[in-house]
Write an enzyme that holds these catalytic residues in place. Sequence first.
Site, short mmCIF file in Angstrom:
data_model
loop_
_atom_site.label_atom_id
_atom_site.label_comp_id
_atom_site.label_asym_id
_atom_site.label_seq_id
_atom_site.Cartn_x
_atom_site.Cartn_y
_atom_site.Cartn_z
N ARG A 13 0.82 -1.22 0.00
CA ARG A 13 0.00 0.00 0.00
C ARG A 13 0.85 1.26 0.00
NH1 ARG A 13 -4.71 -0.74 4.42
NH2 ARG A 13 -6.26 -1.77 3.11
N VAL A 16 6.21 2.70 -2.97
CA VAL A 16 6.94 1.74 -3.80
C VAL A 16 6.14 0.47 -4.02
CG1 VAL A 16 8.99 0.26 -3.88
CG2 VAL A 16 9.20 2.64 -3.13
N LEU A 106 14.94 -3.42 -0.47
CA LEU A 106 15.10 -2.00 -0.79
C LEU A 106 15.80 -1.26 0.34
CD1 LEU A 106 11.76 -2.25 -2.28
CD2 LEU A 106 13.13 -0.43 -3.27
N TYR A 137 18.15 4.99 10.74
CA TYR A 137 17.52 4.37 9.55
C TYR A 137 18.62 3.82 8.63
CZ TYR A 137 14.98 4.76 4.98
OH TYR A 137 14.41 4.57 3.75
N ASN A 166 16.11 9.35 -3.78
CA ASN A 166 14.81 9.85 -3.28
C ASN A 166 13.73 9.62 -4.35
OD1 ASN A 166 16.85 10.99 -1.63
ND2 ASN A 166 15.50 12.65 -1.02
N LEU A 167 12.61 9.07 -3.91
CA LEU A 167 11.55 8.68 -4.85
C LEU A 167 10.34 9.60 -4.70
CD1 LEU A 167 11.77 4.90 -3.95
CD2 LEU A 167 12.81 6.01 -5.93
N ASP A 327 19.23 20.87 7.09
CA ASP A 327 19.53 20.67 5.66
C ASP A 327 19.77 19.19 5.36
OD1 ASP A 327 19.42 23.11 4.41
OD2 ASP A 327 21.55 23.58 4.68
#
EC number: 1.1.1.271
Length: 369
Positions: A13, A16, A106, A137, A166-167, A327
């Site tokens: 859901r 990706v 991934l 992470y 980044n997607l 940043d």
Amino acid sequence: MEKESKIYVAGHRGLVGAALVQALRKKGYTNILTKTHSELDLTDQEAVSRFFENEKPEYVFLAAAKVGGIWANNLYRAEFIYQNLMIQSNVIHQSYLHGVKKLLFLGSTCIYPRLAPQPMKEEYLLTGELEYTNEPYAIAKIAGMRMCESYNLQYGTNFISVMPTNLYGPNDNFDLETSHVLPALLRKFHLAKALQQENWELIRADLSRRPLEERGDDISEGEILTLLEKYGVRKSSHGVEVEIWGTGRPRREFLWVDDLADACVFLMEHVDFEDIVKKFLGGQQEIRNTHINIGTGEDISIRDLAELMKEVVGFKGDIVFNPEKPDGTPVKRTDVSRLHSLGWRHSVGLREGVERLYEWYVSSLEMGS
Ligand SMILES: NC(=O)C1=CN([C@@H]2O[C@H](COP(=O)(O)OP(=O)(O)OC[C@H]3O[C@@H](n4cnc5c(N)ncnc54)[C@H](OP(=O)(O)O)[C@@H]3O)[C@@H](O)[C@H]2O)C=CC1
Ligand SMILES: C[C@H]1O[C@H](OP(=O)(O)OP(=O)(O)OC[C@H]2O[C@@H](n3cnc4c(=O)[nH]c(N)nc43)[C@H](O)[C@@H]2O)[C@@H](O)[C@@H](O)C1=O
């Protein structure tokens, strides 16, 4: 993979996972197995073991994870490391125990050192200190990648790891605190344009549909202004302005999620762990860094991204920067030579992707999804 093979897409859901299911269906795969988070909590070792025992998937795409933008990663550090380590350890280990033929894990390009040389090659992994805002992470992702590698080397499994840049795309998280930059900017400019037009109905529709606040039709104009101000969309002496986090100087690379899904299916269909070792690590004694970067190899500053998105959305006001917000990594551009040499290239450019996403965003609001 055969068209009838049983393929488990974990996290179907999400941004990706949804794109993966769509890509697999489009290619004619008919036996796709999915479970929602509430049906199967992948941090639960026993439940995952039972699921693999009962379902015996042949192929696994591991796209379930605790995911978020810079603010969420920095704040929920314990959740990011714990949940990701648990999800991936459970799925990878049970895939080994139950004879999964191939798995795709991934990761993310935040596994590379904060100040890695650019563009970032796969072998730069673990050559320097990580970026602080997403270190927990990143450490989980590095562990997942090394776990796949180690299982391949000791147990002869065929588990491959990819490190996407980044997607962005449909089904993303548009929450203005926890999302990534691209969906956040799209939504902020959309709200700012509506505020400029004093189109309170459009603003109400947006606020009630997306997980910002569960406030819809009865929210007053005064309350709307306070809420928008909190998220960096405000009236100013010149009109309306949108706040962008940080200095605008960091550079990021963006890949349209359908391109990512296509690359993942391509690698599952055509590239095995052994091929990667032979092609890129031929003759080496120590087998490591067998992952594949997935990206475009092209980056853009956050300032220029904001200008591009402002134009696509059609917002006419000002952009202001808030350097009190982090940043993060100054620049992270992927070296995509491995991917290109395996025969895959991206097809959707940034402007086209942003235009498609905005079209999708507006129509999803109209449909009330
Ligand atoms: N988005 C990006 O820019 C990038 C993403 N990636 C990687 O791609 C993968 C997919 O990310 P993305 O699609 O963006 O993330 P999303 O947050 O959009 O989707 C993640 C999915 O995983 C599910 N999930 C989370 N925790 C659990 C759990 N304990 N049990 C079962 N399901 C769970 C979520 O379900 P629910 O929402 O119900 O919790 C959700 O459907 C991740 O591994 C991520 O690290 C890599 C680089 C960039
Ligand atoms: C995919 C990758 O994503 C995360 O890393 P990130 O690239 O730093 O994440 P981001 O998309 O949230 O921010 C990119 C840049 O954009 C700036 N920025 C401006 N204005 C907004 C804004 O409104 N929201 C957000 N989120 N960022 C903003 C922001 O300050 C930063 O400079 C990882 O934690 C990790 O999850 C990971 O792997």
